[in-house]
Scaffold this motif. Sequence first.
Motif, mmCIF file in Angstrom:
data_model
loop_
_atom_site.group_PDB
_atom_site.id
_atom_site.type_symbol
_atom_site.label_atom_id
_atom_site.label_comp_id
_atom_site.label_asym_id
_atom_site.label_seq_id
_atom_site.Cartn_x
_atom_site.Cartn_y
_atom_site.Cartn_z
ATOM 1 N N ARG A 1 13.142 6.881 5.298
ATOM 2 C CA ARG A 1 13.091 7.110 3.851
ATOM 3 C C ARG A 1 12.020 6.261 3.170
ATOM 4 N NH1 ARG A 1 17.969 4.022 0.866
ATOM 5 N NH2 ARG A 1 17.826 2.102 2.047
ATOM 6 N N PHE A 2 11.607 5.142 3.782
ATOM 7 C CA PHE A 2 10.560 4.305 3.200
ATOM 8 C C PHE A 2 9.180 4.616 3.761
ATOM 9 C CE2 PHE A 2 14.183 1.180 2.686
ATOM 10 C CZ PHE A 2 14.382 1.509 1.362
ATOM 11 N N ALA A 3 9.126 5.183 4.954
ATOM 12 C CA ALA A 3 7.866 5.602 5.577
ATOM 13 C C ALA A 3 8.134 6.954 6.226
ATOM 14 C CB ALA A 3 7.398 4.580 6.605
ATOM 15 N N PRO A 4 7.988 8.039 5.475
ATOM 16 C CA PRO A 4 8.408 9.353 5.968
ATOM 17 C C PRO A 4 7.612 9.873 7.163
ATOM 18 C CG PRO A 4 7.560 9.516 3.719
ATOM 19 C CD PRO A 4 7.542 8.090 4.098
ATOM 20 N N ARG A 5 6.426 9.359 7.376
ATOM 21 C CA ARG A 5 5.609 9.865 8.482
ATOM 22 C C ARG A 5 5.706 8.929 9.681
ATOM 23 N NH1 ARG A 5 0.164 12.184 6.205
ATOM 24 N NH2 ARG A 5 0.557 13.713 7.818
ATOM 25 N N ALA A 6 5.898 9.498 10.848
ATOM 26 C CA ALA A 6 6.051 8.718 12.079
ATOM 27 C C ALA A 6 4.820 7.863 12.355
ATOM 28 C CB ALA A 6 6.326 9.637 13.264
ATOM 29 N N VAL A 7 3.657 8.365 11.998
ATOM 30 C CA VAL A 7 2.424 7.601 12.212
ATOM 31 C C VAL A 7 2.480 6.278 11.453
ATOM 32 C CG1 VAL A 7 -0.065 7.613 11.823
ATOM 33 C CG2 VAL A 7 1.070 9.680 12.601
ATOM 34 N N THR A 8 2.975 6.329 10.244
ATOM 35 C CA THR A 8 3.073 5.119 9.425
ATOM 36 C C THR A 8 4.104 4.155 10.011
ATOM 37 O OG1 THR A 8 2.573 6.479 7.493
ATOM 38 C CG2 THR A 8 3.397 4.269 7.081
ATOM 39 N N ARG A 9 5.261 4.667 10.393
ATOM 40 C CA ARG A 9 6.295 3.803 10.980
ATOM 41 C C ARG A 9 5.800 3.142 12.258
ATOM 42 N NH1 ARG A 9 9.272 8.352 9.751
ATOM 43 N NH2 ARG A 9 9.603 8.898 11.933
ATOM 44 N N ASN A 10 5.127 3.900 13.102
ATOM 45 C CA ASN A 10 4.604 3.340 14.353
ATOM 46 C C ASN A 10 3.523 2.297 14.086
ATOM 47 O OD1 ASN A 10 6.329 4.920 15.850
ATOM 48 N ND2 ASN A 10 4.836 6.551 16.151
ATOM 49 N N THR A 11 2.691 2.527 13.086
ATOM 50 C CA THR A 11 1.657 1.555 12.724
ATOM 51 C C THR A 11 2.293 0.251 12.262
ATOM 52 O OG1 THR A 11 0.116 3.306 12.106
ATOM 53 C CG2 THR A 11 -0.313 1.121 11.203
ATOM 54 N N ILE A 12 3.335 0.365 11.445
ATOM 55 C CA ILE A 12 4.035 -0.827 10.961
ATOM 56 C C ILE A 12 4.634 -1.603 12.127
ATOM 57 C CG2 ILE A 12 6.086 -1.577 9.679
ATOM 58 C CD1 ILE A 12 5.407 0.736 7.699
ATOM 59 N N ALA B 1 -1.346 9.335 6.038
ATOM 60 C CA ALA B 1 -0.355 8.541 6.772
ATOM 61 C C ALA B 1 -0.726 7.069 6.774
ATOM 62 C CB ALA B 1 -0.229 9.055 8.194
ATOM 63 N N THR B 2 -1.948 6.757 7.129
ATOM 64 C CA THR B 2 -2.399 5.369 7.125
ATOM 65 C C THR B 2 -3.842 5.322 6.659
ATOM 66 O OG1 THR B 2 -3.035 5.548 9.444
ATOM 67 C CG2 THR B 2 -0.888 4.595 8.992
ATOM 68 N N THR B 3 -4.135 4.348 5.858
ATOM 69 C CA THR B 3 -5.499 4.107 5.419
ATOM 70 C C THR B 3 -5.849 2.665 5.735
ATOM 71 O OG1 THR B 3 -4.778 3.425 3.216
ATOM 72 C CG2 THR B 3 -5.285 5.770 3.512
ATOM 73 N N ARG B 4 -7.111 2.359 5.693
ATOM 74 C CA ARG B 4 -7.508 0.968 5.946
ATOM 75 C C ARG B 4 -6.905 0.027 4.919
ATOM 76 N NH1 ARG B 4 -13.572 0.585 8.324
ATOM 77 N NH2 ARG B 4 -13.359 2.343 9.720
ATOM 78 N N ALA B 5 -6.874 0.474 3.668
ATOM 79 C CA ALA B 5 -6.321 -0.375 2.615
ATOM 80 C C ALA B 5 -4.833 -0.637 2.847
ATOM 81 C CB ALA B 5 -6.538 0.278 1.257
ATOM 82 N N LEU B 6 -4.093 0.401 3.233
ATOM 83 C CA LEU B 6 -2.664 0.238 3.503
ATOM 84 C C LEU B 6 -2.457 -0.690 4.692
ATOM 85 C CD1 LEU B 6 0.318 1.015 3.029
ATOM 86 C CD2 LEU B 6 -0.052 2.929 4.578
ATOM 87 N N LYS B 7 -3.202 -0.474 5.763
ATOM 88 C CA LYS B 7 -3.066 -1.340 6.942
ATOM 89 C C LYS B 7 -3.378 -2.783 6.605
ATOM 90 C CE LYS B 7 -4.110 2.043 10.521
ATOM 91 N NZ LYS B 7 -5.062 2.424 11.575
ATOM 92 N N ALA B 8 -4.434 -3.005 5.833
ATOM 93 C CA ALA B 8 -4.820 -4.378 5.474
ATOM 94 C C ALA B 8 -3.749 -5.034 4.611
ATOM 95 C CB ALA B 8 -6.164 -4.363 4.751
ATOM 96 N N ALA B 9 -3.217 -4.293 3.648
ATOM 97 C CA ALA B 9 -2.192 -4.859 2.769
ATOM 98 C C ALA B 9 -0.920 -5.200 3.551
ATOM 99 C CB ALA B 9 -1.874 -3.874 1.649
ATOM 100 N N LEU B 10 -0.507 -4.309 4.435
ATOM 101 C CA LEU B 10 0.698 -4.564 5.219
ATOM 102 C C LEU B 10 0.488 -5.727 6.186
ATOM 103 C CD1 LEU B 10 1.874 -0.926 5.971
ATOM 104 C CD2 LEU B 10 2.708 -2.488 4.215
ATOM 105 N N LYS B 11 -0.697 -5.821 6.754
ATOM 106 C CA LYS B 11 -0.991 -6.914 7.686
ATOM 107 C C LYS B 11 -0.939 -8.266 6.968
ATOM 108 C CE LYS B 11 -4.003 -8.006 11.491
ATOM 109 N NZ LYS B 11 -5.113 -7.554 12.313
ATOM 110 N N VAL B 12 -1.452 -8.308 5.749
ATOM 111 C CA VAL B 12 -1.406 -9.548 4.965
ATOM 112 C C VAL B 12 0.043 -9.939 4.687
ATOM 113 C CG1 VAL B 12 -1.902 -10.510 2.673
ATOM 114 C CG2 VAL B 12 -3.691 -9.314 3.943
ATOM 115 N N GLU B 13 0.867 -8.970 4.306
ATOM 116 C CA GLU B 13 2.281 -9.256 4.037
ATOM 117 C C GLU B 13 3.005 -9.759 5.276
ATOM 118 O OE1 GLU B 13 4.770 -6.564 1.826
ATOM 119 O OE2 GLU B 13 2.987 -5.656 0.933
ATOM 120 N N LEU B 14 2.783 -9.096 6.397
ATOM 121 C CA LEU B 14 3.443 -9.516 7.643
ATOM 122 C C LEU B 14 2.973 -10.892 8.085
ATOM 123 C CD1 LEU B 14 3.335 -6.081 9.469
ATOM 124 C CD2 LEU B 14 5.395 -7.292 8.723
ATOM 125 N N ALA B 15 1.679 -11.151 7.951
ATOM 126 C CA ALA B 15 1.145 -12.476 8.309
ATOM 127 C C ALA B 15 1.762 -13.549 7.417
ATOM 128 C CB ALA B 15 -0.374 -12.479 8.196
#
Length: 136
Positions: free
Chosen positions: A57-68, A101-115
């Motif tokens: 429900r928070f990441a409806p696409r499998a590509v996004t969930r797998n990236t996370i 599903a995933t963009t560079r900006a989304l990946k970068a933002a999520l990586k910063v949060e996880l770090a």
Amino acid sequence: MTGEGSHDFARARRIVKTDEFSSVFRLRPTQKTAHFVLYTRPNDLPHARLGVVAAKRFAPRAVTRNTIKRMTRELFRTSSLAQVDCIVRLSRPVNTKDGPATTRALKAALKVELARLFGSQQALQQRPRPTPASTP
């Protein structure tokens, strides 16, 4: 393989059983960011373990969930956490079915949060623990 500083992600380093997840979820969240919540609990193992929860429900696409999940595991492997069970849970929507599903900006933002989550956990572990005052 289970020594300190190991960068693998073997089964011993994963939280896989439902009761293990439940025992960590019973505790209060340790850290929160815009999209993630980190739960931790000390363990009796010589290494840290990780569990990742990315709800559909928070990441409806499998590509996004797998990236996370992939980014979370990578940052966990490279961080040096002590003997603790960590669960990273996605707590807010990151995109919709309509958008990419995933963009560079989304990946970068999520990586910063996880770090930030893992970095703050390392800082908490390195903080000297107060010694109990001796009574006369």
